[in-house]
Scaffold this active site. Sequence first.
Site, PDB file in Angstrom:
ATOM      1  N   HIS A   1      -9.151 -34.854   4.968  1.00 27.73           N
ATOM      2  CA  HIS A   1     -10.484 -34.682   4.390  1.00 27.73           C
ATOM      3  C   HIS A   1     -11.076 -33.346   4.826  1.00 27.73           C
ATOM      4  O   HIS A   1     -11.119 -33.038   6.007  1.00 27.73           O
ATOM      5  CB  HIS A   1     -11.387 -35.836   4.838  1.00 27.73           C
ATOM      6  CG  HIS A   1     -12.761 -35.766   4.304  1.00 27.73           C
ATOM      7  ND1 HIS A   1     -13.854 -36.173   5.016  1.00 27.73           N
ATOM      8  CD2 HIS A   1     -13.231 -35.327   3.117  1.00 27.73           C
ATOM      9  CE1 HIS A   1     -14.946 -36.002   4.294  1.00 27.73           C
ATOM     10  NE2 HIS A   1     -14.589 -35.482   3.134  1.00 27.73           N
TER      11      HIS A   1
ATOM     12  N   ASP B   1      -3.612 -17.365  -9.130  1.00 21.81           N
ATOM     13  CA  ASP B   1      -3.012 -16.740 -10.307  1.00 21.81           C
ATOM     14  C   ASP B   1      -1.927 -15.758  -9.866  1.00 21.81           C
ATOM     15  O   ASP B   1      -1.712 -15.535  -8.671  1.00 21.81           O
ATOM     16  CB  ASP B   1      -4.078 -16.073 -11.189  1.00 21.81           C
ATOM     17  CG  ASP B   1      -4.827 -14.922 -10.541  1.00 21.81           C
ATOM     18  OD1 ASP B   1      -4.238 -14.193  -9.697  1.00 21.81           O
ATOM     19  OD2 ASP B   1      -6.005 -14.715 -10.879  1.00 21.81           O
TER      20      ASP B   1
ATOM     21  N   ARG C   1     -15.336 -11.640  -4.257  1.00 18.25           N
ATOM     22  CA  ARG C   1     -13.889 -11.427  -4.149  1.00 18.25           C
ATOM     23  C   ARG C   1     -13.370 -11.473  -2.710  1.00 18.25           C
ATOM     24  O   ARG C   1     -12.434 -12.206  -2.401  1.00 18.25           O
ATOM     25  CB  ARG C   1     -13.539 -10.086  -4.799  1.00 18.25           C
ATOM     26  CG  ARG C   1     -12.092  -9.702  -4.682  1.00 18.25           C
ATOM     27  CD  ARG C   1     -11.849  -8.339  -5.308  1.00 18.25           C
ATOM     28  NE  ARG C   1     -10.500  -7.879  -5.017  1.00 18.25           N
ATOM     29  CZ  ARG C   1     -10.141  -6.616  -5.008  1.00 18.25           C
ATOM     30  NH1 ARG C   1     -11.023  -5.676  -5.302  1.00 18.25           N
ATOM     31  NH2 ARG C   1      -8.916  -6.270  -4.736  1.00 18.25           N
TER      32      ARG C   1
ATOM     33  N   TYR D   1      -9.248 -13.736 -12.844  1.00 17.18           N
ATOM     34  CA  TYR D   1     -10.209 -14.594 -12.144  1.00 17.18           C
ATOM     35  C   TYR D   1      -9.855 -16.066 -12.310  1.00 17.18           C
ATOM     36  O   TYR D   1     -10.713 -16.918 -12.497  1.00 17.18           O
ATOM     37  CB  TYR D   1     -11.642 -14.312 -12.613  1.00 17.18           C
ATOM     38  CG  TYR D   1     -12.070 -12.895 -12.354  1.00 17.18           C
ATOM     39  CD1 TYR D   1     -12.429 -12.490 -11.076  1.00 17.18           C
ATOM     40  CD2 TYR D   1     -12.088 -11.950 -13.375  1.00 17.18           C
ATOM     41  CE1 TYR D   1     -12.809 -11.173 -10.823  1.00 17.18           C
ATOM     42  CE2 TYR D   1     -12.468 -10.638 -13.131  1.00 17.18           C
ATOM     43  CZ  TYR D   1     -12.829 -10.256 -11.859  1.00 17.18           C
ATOM     44  OH  TYR D   1     -13.200  -8.952 -11.603  1.00 17.18           O
TER      45      TYR D   1
ATOM     46  N   ASN E   1      -8.125 -17.870 -10.016  1.00 16.03           N
ATOM     47  CA  ASN E   1      -7.909 -18.532  -8.736  1.00 16.03           C
ATOM     48  C   ASN E   1      -8.956 -19.620  -8.516  1.00 16.03           C
ATOM     49  O   ASN E   1     -10.112 -19.450  -8.869  1.00 16.03           O
ATOM     50  CB  ASN E   1      -8.024 -17.512  -7.596  1.00 16.03           C
ATOM     51  CG  ASN E   1      -7.113 -16.336  -7.805  1.00 16.03           C
ATOM     52  OD1 ASN E   1      -5.897 -16.482  -7.841  1.00 16.03           O
ATOM     53  ND2 ASN E   1      -7.691 -15.154  -7.961  1.00 16.03           N
TER      54      ASN E   1
END
Length: 142
Positions: A22, A30, A109, A131, A133
């Site tokens: 947890h 990507d 980023r 973008y 990810n």
Amino acid sequence: MLKSIPPILSPELLKILMEMGHGDELVIADGNFPAASHAQRLVRLDGHGVPEVLDAVLSLLPLDQYVNQPAAVMGVVPGDPVVPVIWEQYAALTEKHEGKTIMLEELERFAFYERAKQAYAIVATSERAQYANIIVKKGCVL
């Protein structure tokens, strides 16, 4: 082969999903993401895209129900004209698996890179969308 387990999930990735506890985080990256240099544990799923991997992962992994935003994406760099339409797929997939709308957190980023370094594991895909990810935080099975 096992019943009801998406075949895209490799034995290595299944082991990682089971080991995670947890609050542990998983990055699905990507093809442009520097996965090897950022990962504590790296799983390669070359030839696959982030949405199909995310769909398979979320079929087994519950998102953390005790935080406001259990999923995060890399925000668009200021001045970049890219509109990451892939995020709409992520929102639909998280809603499909969680049964409710999940707001995606947008990280700058370099903040995303730093958080990725702390993740339990990174899954490297061949996703070509920019973008694309995403970080997901594991919750509890209730």
